[in-house]
Design a protein around this motif. Structure first.
Motif, short mmCIF file in Angstrom:
data_model
loop_
_atom_site.label_atom_id
_atom_site.label_comp_id
_atom_site.label_asym_id
_atom_site.label_seq_id
_atom_site.Cartn_x
_atom_site.Cartn_y
_atom_site.Cartn_z
N GLY A 1 -21.03 -47.08 -51.11
CA GLY A 1 -20.53 -46.80 -52.47
C GLY A 1 -21.54 -46.08 -53.34
N LEU A 2 -22.77 -46.58 -53.40
CA LEU A 2 -23.77 -45.95 -54.29
C LEU A 2 -24.22 -44.59 -53.76
CD1 LEU A 2 -26.05 -48.89 -55.51
CD2 LEU A 2 -24.36 -47.60 -56.79
N ALA A 3 -24.27 -44.47 -52.40
CA ALA A 3 -24.65 -43.17 -51.82
C ALA A 3 -23.64 -42.11 -52.24
CB ALA A 3 -24.73 -43.28 -50.31
N ARG B 1 -27.34 -52.57 -47.90
CA ARG B 1 -26.81 -53.67 -48.71
C ARG B 1 -27.94 -54.66 -48.92
NH1 ARG B 1 -22.34 -53.52 -44.94
NH2 ARG B 1 -23.56 -55.09 -43.89
N ALA B 2 -28.11 -55.08 -50.17
CA ALA B 2 -29.21 -55.99 -50.45
C ALA B 2 -29.00 -57.30 -49.70
CB ALA B 2 -29.32 -56.23 -51.94
N ASP B 3 -27.76 -57.73 -49.65
CA ASP B 3 -27.48 -59.00 -48.98
C ASP B 3 -26.31 -58.78 -48.04
OD1 ASP B 3 -26.85 -61.47 -48.17
OD2 ASP B 3 -26.77 -62.39 -50.17
N TYR C 1 -20.95 -58.09 -58.05
CA TYR C 1 -22.26 -58.74 -58.02
C TYR C 1 -22.58 -59.52 -59.30
CZ TYR C 1 -22.68 -55.84 -53.92
OH TYR C 1 -22.45 -55.25 -52.71
N ALA D 1 -19.42 -51.15 -47.16
CA ALA D 1 -20.31 -50.91 -46.03
C ALA D 1 -21.67 -50.43 -46.52
CB ALA D 1 -19.69 -49.89 -45.11
N GLY D 2 -21.89 -50.45 -47.81
CA GLY D 2 -23.16 -49.95 -48.35
C GLY D 2 -23.13 -48.45 -48.54
N ASN E 1 -18.83 -52.61 -58.15
CA ASN E 1 -20.12 -53.27 -57.85
C ASN E 1 -20.49 -54.24 -58.96
OD1 ASN E 1 -20.56 -52.03 -55.48
ND2 ASN E 1 -22.10 -50.58 -56.21
N ILE F 1 -31.33 -48.89 -52.71
CA ILE F 1 -29.90 -49.19 -52.87
C ILE F 1 -29.00 -47.96 -52.77
CG2 ILE F 1 -30.10 -51.36 -54.16
CD1 ILE F 1 -29.73 -49.68 -56.70
N ILE G 1 -31.18 -56.85 -58.91
CA ILE G 1 -31.55 -56.43 -57.55
C ILE G 1 -33.06 -56.64 -57.40
CG2 ILE G 1 -31.58 -54.47 -55.95
CD1 ILE G 1 -29.35 -53.29 -57.88
P1 ADP Z 1 -21.71 -52.06 -51.22
O1 ADP Z 1 -20.54 -51.55 -50.53
O2 ADP Z 1 -22.47 -53.06 -50.45
O3 ADP Z 1 -21.41 -52.50 -52.62
P2 ADP Z 1 -23.17 -50.00 -52.49
O4 ADP Z 1 -23.73 -48.78 -51.94
O5 ADP Z 1 -22.15 -49.86 -53.56
O6 ADP Z 1 -22.63 -50.83 -51.29
O7 ADP Z 1 -24.34 -50.88 -53.03
C1 ADP Z 1 -25.49 -51.06 -52.24
C2 ADP Z 1 -26.17 -52.38 -52.57
O8 ADP Z 1 -26.73 -52.31 -53.87
C3 ADP Z 1 -25.24 -53.51 -52.59
O9 ADP Z 1 -25.09 -54.06 -51.32
C4 ADP Z 1 -25.90 -54.46 -53.55
O10 ADP Z 1 -26.83 -55.25 -52.86
C5 ADP Z 1 -26.65 -53.57 -54.49
N1 ADP Z 1 -25.92 -53.44 -55.77
C6 ADP Z 1 -25.12 -52.42 -56.14
N2 ADP Z 1 -24.67 -52.60 -57.40
C7 ADP Z 1 -25.18 -53.76 -57.83
C8 ADP Z 1 -25.06 -54.52 -59.05
N3 ADP Z 1 -24.35 -54.06 -60.08
N4 ADP Z 1 -25.74 -55.66 -59.13
C9 ADP Z 1 -26.49 -56.12 -58.10
N5 ADP Z 1 -26.63 -55.48 -56.94
C10 ADP Z 1 -25.98 -54.30 -56.78
#
Ligand code: ADP
Length: 489
Positions: free
Chosen positions: A447-449, A429-431, A386, A444-445, A382, A423, A415
């Motif tokens: 990763g962070l979950a 996904r933010a964008d 980003y 797919a959004g 990530n 997030i 963010i």
């Molecule tokens: P993705 O697969 O879209 O990366 P994640 O769950 O990892 O899904 O992240 C969710 C959202 O959080 C991302 O779509 C992004 O918008 C935001 N994000 C995650 N990490 C960062 C970062 N280091 N800088 C900016 N935005 C981030």
């Protein structure tokens, strides 16, 4: 029928009540009987005393050869009642005079004779010689006789006066009371059981209403709730607990529904690309080798993306069900970070991003290494994804009490504040457009979950501790020995 609580309650109630009523009636019966006997005893004492007064007076008045006998006869005549027998014995126990010889004694003579000749009377007579006053029971007829013996002296000699009184009237009264009890008790029990059934029915009516309401609630109308009549009573508490359960179920259904909808939505794009690309490749008769390679490249890329999404979904589903067994072992966290930073270097180099890990002191940890690797790679991925070209990503790790704090900072765009709380949500996904279109393996959004679940499964946490226009910092706090947990906290 016995399966109904109403019936069981009524039966229990009736049974307990019947035992109590019967017990109380028996006790009352014996109390009445005792007081009847006590009254008879008092009566006998009174009779005996007045008899002796009369006897003494007669002894003064009488003259003749057998003064005592004549005086006693007069006293008996005067005091003799129906159902009462008088016996006067001398000090050797020999009966001198009885009321049988009294002409006024026109009572049941046969019975009276029977009483006086009975063994129990003889034994009472013998006992009475040994004491001044004695009460006793002579069980001759059905009701029996109550006896009172009193020693007295007359003309220098000692005698014993015995008065026997039939208990027949008392027995009759008790029998009458018994027969009243015999019909009164069943009627009382019957009435009480009717009342008990009514009460049970009334108090269980809300339960019946609740169960029919609950029966009508299904997946289609999960928003409906049971009516709470009185919040403070037990049934109100039950209804509230049930409604709370429905709330939680509805929430979980809604989460699952959203998860399914999001998952199918995410899967639809790569599948559509796979189908479209393969259809185009198959529809063209003559294609150059280069074109085929290009198509296969697209197919491979999308297949990889699909695989990643499916794997992530699988991980989350197992984690939700508590079926993701952690395999903890001892290793050094600093080594794992160095390894992951090394793997991510190629990605960073492609964007001319400087990726630095300033090293960390030896950090022994007991955890699931492959899950922590996955979390670290997600965060690094990530941060690189980003952060614009020529940016900087820095990894740090240091001990923080009994836990390690592992931070990953980047110089990305950050963010937006309003999106920060979301997030860690699944499929967020933010964008959205950018993530997928950049061809950077945009996720797919999930990763962070998944990363947050991994931290929590180790009894740690994952937080976004800084995000502004100069970049973002994610921090994972991991206990050195997290124990073991298979489901998110
Ligand atoms: P993705 O697969 O879209 O990366 P994640 O769950 O990892 O899904 O992240 C969710 C959202 O959080 C991302 O779509 C992004 O918008 C935001 N994000 C995650 N990490 C960062 C970062 N280091 N800088 C900016 N935005 C981030």
């Amino acid at each position: 029928m016995l399966d109904s609580i109403r019936t069981r309650l009524t039966l229990w109630y009736t049974g307990v009540l019947a035992v109590v009523i019967v017990f109380l009636s028996v006790v009352a019966y014996f109390i009445f009987w005792r007081s009847a006997v006590q009254r008879t005893d008092a009566n006998l004492v009174e009779l005996s005393n007045s008899f002796l007064v009369t006897l003494r007076a007669e002894l003064e008045d009488q003259t003749g050869p057998d003064v005592f006998r004549t005086a006693a006869q007069v006293a008996i005549d005067e005091h003799h009642f129906r159902d009462t027998l008088y016996v006067i014995a001398d000090q050797t126990g020999k009966v001198i005079l009885t009321s049988l010889e009294t002409p006024a004694a026109n009572g049941p003579l046969k019975i009276a004779r029977e009483v006086l000749s009975s063994a129990s009377f003889q034994s009472f007579l013998r006992d009475s010689l040994r004491s001044d006053r004695l009460f006793g029971h002579i069980p001759v007829t059905e009701a029996g006789y109550r006896g009172f013996a009193q020693r007295f002296s007359a003309k220098g000699k000692s005698y014993t006066l015995i008065i026997l009184q039939s208990l027949h009237p008392q027995k009759e009264m008790m029998e009458e009371a018994g027969s009243v009890f015999a019909w009164l008790i069943p009627v009382a029990i019957l009435l009480a059981s009717g009342g008990g059934y009514f009460l049970a029915r009334k108090s269980l009516a809300p339960v019946v209403a609740m169960s029919s309401q609950a029966e009508s609630i299904g997946a289609a109308n999960l928003h409906e709730r049971l009516a709470v009549q009185n919040e403070r009573d037990e049934l109100g508490h039950l209804a509230r607990s049930f409604n709370g359960l429905l709330d939680r179920l509805a929430e979980s259904f809604e989460r699952q529904r959203r998860f399914m909808a999001d998952a199918s939505h995410e899967l639809r794009t790569p599948v559509a690309i796979l189908r479209g690309e393969s259809e185009v490749a198959l529809s063209q008769q003559a294609r150059s080798l280069e074109e085929y390679r290009e198509s296969l490249g697209v197919l491979h890329h999308e297949a990889e993306r699909l695989t990643r999404i499916v794997e992530d979904l699988f991980t989350l589903t197992r984690a939700d069900a508590g079926q993701y067994p952690l395999q903890p072992r001892d290793f050094y966290l600093d080594d794992l970070i160095a390894e992951c930073v090394h793997s991510a270097r190629t990605l960073a180099q492609a964007k001319k991003i400087s990726l630095t890990f300033e090293g960390a002191p030896e950090s022994p940890i007991h955890a699931d290494e492959s899950l922590l690797r996955r979390m670290l790679l997600n965060l690094l991925d990530n941060a690189i994804k980003y952060t614009p070209d020529f940016g900087r990503v820095t990894v740090n790790c240091h001990g923080h009490g009994k836990e390690y704090m592992l931070s990953i900072s980047d110089t990305g765009r950050g963010i937006p504040e309003e999106l920060r709380p979301r997030i860690f949500e699944r499929f967020f996904r933010a964008d959205k457009a950018r993530s997928r279109s950049e061809g950077d393996g945009g996720g797919a959004g999930l990763g962070l979950a998944i990363s947050r679940w991994i931290a929590e499964a180790h009894h740690g946490r994952l937080e976004l501790i800084r995000s502004d226009s100069t970049g973002s910092t994610f921090a994972a706090y991991l206990p050195a020995d997290s124990g073991y947990s298979a489901s998110p906290g």
